[in-house]
Design an enzyme around this catalytic site. Structure first.
Site, mmCIF file in Angstrom:
data_model
loop_
_atom_site.group_PDB
_atom_site.id
_atom_site.type_symbol
_atom_site.label_atom_id
_atom_site.label_comp_id
_atom_site.label_asym_id
_atom_site.label_seq_id
_atom_site.Cartn_x
_atom_site.Cartn_y
_atom_site.Cartn_z
ATOM 1 N N ARG A 1 -22.723 7.700 10.305
ATOM 2 C CA ARG A 1 -22.606 6.261 10.035
ATOM 3 C C ARG A 1 -21.145 5.967 9.698
ATOM 4 O O ARG A 1 -20.678 6.258 8.613
ATOM 5 C CB ARG A 1 -23.517 5.890 8.850
ATOM 6 C CG ARG A 1 -23.835 4.396 8.782
ATOM 7 C CD ARG A 1 -24.372 4.010 7.409
ATOM 8 N NE ARG A 1 -23.311 4.021 6.437
ATOM 9 C CZ ARG A 1 -23.474 4.315 5.133
ATOM 10 N NH1 ARG A 1 -24.643 4.622 4.655
ATOM 11 N NH2 ARG A 1 -22.423 4.300 4.319
ATOM 12 N N HIS B 1 -23.248 0.905 4.835
ATOM 13 C CA HIS B 1 -24.669 0.835 5.167
ATOM 14 C C HIS B 1 -25.016 -0.495 5.845
ATOM 15 O O HIS B 1 -25.727 -0.535 6.840
ATOM 16 C CB HIS B 1 -25.492 1.005 3.886
ATOM 17 C CG HIS B 1 -26.936 0.757 4.066
ATOM 18 N ND1 HIS B 1 -27.763 1.648 4.712
ATOM 19 C CD2 HIS B 1 -27.719 -0.306 3.727
ATOM 20 C CE1 HIS B 1 -28.999 1.154 4.745
ATOM 21 N NE2 HIS B 1 -28.989 -0.033 4.163
ATOM 22 N N TYR C 1 -18.054 5.574 -2.644
ATOM 23 C CA TYR C 1 -18.734 6.872 -2.748
ATOM 24 C C TYR C 1 -18.329 7.895 -1.675
ATOM 25 O O TYR C 1 -18.845 9.004 -1.670
ATOM 26 C CB TYR C 1 -20.266 6.680 -2.727
ATOM 27 C CG TYR C 1 -20.790 5.887 -1.541
ATOM 28 C CD1 TYR C 1 -20.975 6.488 -0.297
ATOM 29 C CD2 TYR C 1 -21.100 4.531 -1.666
ATOM 30 C CE1 TYR C 1 -21.438 5.769 0.789
ATOM 31 C CE2 TYR C 1 -21.570 3.804 -0.587
ATOM 32 C CZ TYR C 1 -21.742 4.423 0.629
ATOM 33 O OH TYR C 1 -22.201 3.706 1.709
HETATM 34 C C1 LIG Z 1 -39.383 2.579 0.708
HETATM 35 C C2 LIG Z 1 -37.945 2.162 0.534
HETATM 36 N N1 LIG Z 1 -37.194 2.747 -0.426
HETATM 37 C C3 LIG Z 1 -35.898 2.381 -0.598
HETATM 38 C C4 LIG Z 1 -35.343 1.409 0.198
HETATM 39 C C5 LIG Z 1 -33.882 0.984 0.010
HETATM 40 N N2 LIG Z 1 -33.095 1.486 1.147
HETATM 41 C C6 LIG Z 1 -32.805 0.694 2.204
HETATM 42 S S1 LIG Z 1 -31.968 1.483 3.390
HETATM 43 C C7 LIG Z 1 -31.936 2.922 2.505
HETATM 44 C C8 LIG Z 1 -31.248 4.146 3.059
HETATM 45 C C9 LIG Z 1 -31.950 4.702 4.247
HETATM 46 O O1 LIG Z 1 -31.199 5.726 4.847
HETATM 47 P P1 LIG Z 1 -31.633 6.385 6.189
HETATM 48 O O2 LIG Z 1 -33.122 6.515 6.241
HETATM 49 O O3 LIG Z 1 -30.846 7.611 6.349
HETATM 50 O O4 LIG Z 1 -31.253 5.310 7.297
HETATM 51 P P2 LIG Z 1 -29.806 4.752 7.669
HETATM 52 O O5 LIG Z 1 -29.594 3.518 6.831
HETATM 53 O O6 LIG Z 1 -28.813 5.793 7.347
HETATM 54 O O7 LIG Z 1 -29.863 4.413 9.101
HETATM 55 C C10 LIG Z 1 -32.581 2.754 1.290
HETATM 56 C C11 LIG Z 1 -32.731 3.808 0.267
HETATM 57 C C12 LIG Z 1 -36.176 0.817 1.195
HETATM 58 N N3 LIG Z 1 -35.717 -0.098 2.023
HETATM 59 N N4 LIG Z 1 -37.462 1.221 1.341
#
Ligand SMILES: Cc1ncc(C[n+]2csc(CCOP(=O)(O)OP(=O)(O)O)c2C)c(N)n1
Ligand SMILES: [Mg+2]
Length: 372
Positions: A269, A273, A282
């Site tokens: 990435r 985010h 971070y």
């Molecule tokens: C069940 C849940 N827990 C926490 C969140 C908050 N949250 C949103 S995106 C994210 C990170 C997800 O990372 P990843 O699965 O690696 O996907 P990426 O964003 O890197 O594509 C988090 C913790 C959420 N949306 N849903």
């Protein structure tokens, strides 16, 4: 001496399926042999995806839309995997797969209308910006709750199997998504019932501010497939042709009745985010730098040039053309008004109950709404 982290990073690069070599030639054994038309179409979509991300982030910074989440650096794995699917297959997205939305036929103006939540938005402003759904392309709604789309995809695939429908479902999720209950539920069910599904993990090595090393003690994400009795494969997520090759194999496996595949597309990435994040808090820029050099669009361009179907002047023209296309689509989308007030009360009940009818009539009688 090299650090443990550096050695681990090397190890993670080793068993990846790759097709495009550094000089733009390909590994014959897995080259999906794209026609010239398809190779150029996919490259165009990669550039469109990137330009869209850049423009929409600017729009958010200007206060014209509320939120954006993009896929800079992850275009190859998103478009390569989606390209393999047939019209009757289903996609269950996470939230970065807007390239796949466009590949499945959603018009650009419609996509941008969703960011404004206006009258031209198929979901009529009922979602966050950037949470599109596209029924004509069998593209389920973007899923912000992590992992929930995984059992949904497995369920859809299993239902198709029971009904005898020739359908394969593909579900996207991130590395963080593999830590959810829903990943376990979906992968386990897919293994036991041999559901025709592709579990496609975009391992971009970050879950907002949580690095991969804090996400799992597994050496790789694909290793997890072993425990569920499904096939696991690791692919260079920045290599469009490799992503097509492994997804095609997974698709064939599903159609043969041999069940699910967990694909780990190893990528990075590059940006924050979403527009609500500042990654400088971070991680260091020097962690990102090596991945900028592995840009999937540059890799694809090298391949097209080596194949002698692309050149610098055409590339410049394409970028200029796409800039104009996104600009024009934005102007068009922004001109739509808000969804009609009565739309708030529609599409839940076939016959709305009395209290909703009363609320609707009251809302419509307000001068404030009438003036909008
Ligand atoms: C069940 C849940 N827990 C926490 C969140 C908050 N949250 C949103 S995106 C994210 C990170 C997800 O990372 P990843 O699965 O690696 O996907 P990426 O964003 O890197 O594509 C988090 C913790 C959420 N949306 N849903
Ligand atoms: Mg991630």
């Amino acid at each position: 001496m090299r650090t443990v982290e550096a050695l681990h990073a090397d190890r993670l690069e080793q068993d990846l399926v790759r097709v495009i070599r550094a000089d733009g030639t390909t590994d014959e054994r897995r080259d999906p042999k794209l026609s010239e038309t398809d190779a150029l179409k996919l490259y165009r979509l990669m550039v469109l995806n990137r330009t869209l991300d850049e423009r929409m982030t600017t729009l958010q910074r200007q206060g014209r839309i509320g939120f954006y989440i993009g896929s800079v650096g992850e275009e190859a794995c998103i478009l390569g995997s989606a390209y393999v699917l047939r019209a009757q297959d289903w996609l269950f997205p996470c939230y970065r797969e807007h390239g796949a939305t466009l590949l499945r036929g959603m018009p650009l103006v419609t996509f941008i209308s969703n960011l404004f939540g206006n009258a031209n938005d198929p979901i009529k402003g009922r979602q966050m910006p950037c949470h599109e759904a596209w029924r004509p392309g069998n593209f389920a709604s973007i899923s912000s709750p992590l992992g929930t789309q995984i059992p949904q995809a497995v369920g859809a695939a299993w239902a198709a199997k029971l009904k005898g429908d020739d359908m394969v479902a593909l579900v996207y999720f991130g590395d963080g998504g593999t830590s959810t209950n829903d990943f376990h539920v979906g992968a386990n069910f897919a293994g036991v019932f041999k559901a025709p599904v592709i579990l496609f993990c975009r391992n971009n090595q970050w879950a907002i501010s949580v690095p991969l090393s804090r996400q799992t003690a597994s050496e790789t994400i694909a290793d997890k497939a072993v425990a569920y009795g499904i096939h696991g494969v690791r692919v260079d997520g920045n290599d469009l042709l490799a992503c097509i090759a492994v997804t095609r194999e997974a698709h064939e496996r599903a159609r043969r009745g041999d069940g699910a595949t967990l694909v780990e597309a190893y990528t990075y990435r590059i940006l924050g985010h979403s527009t609500s994040d500042d990654p400088r808090v971070y991680r260091k820029d020097e962690d990102v730098a090596p991945w900028r050099d592995k840009d999937p669009i540059a890799k694809m361009k090298r391949y097209l040039t080596t194949r002698r179907i692309w050149a610098e002047d055409r590339d410049l023209a394409l970028h200029a053309e796409i800039e104009e296309e996104v600009k024009a689509a934005t102007t068009k989308a922004e001109a739509f008004g808000p969804p009609a007030i009565e739309s708030m009360f529609e599409e839940v009940y076939a016959r709305p109950p009395w209290h909703l009818r009363e609320e609707r009539d009251e809302a419509l009688s307000f001068g404030y709404f009438a003036g909008r």
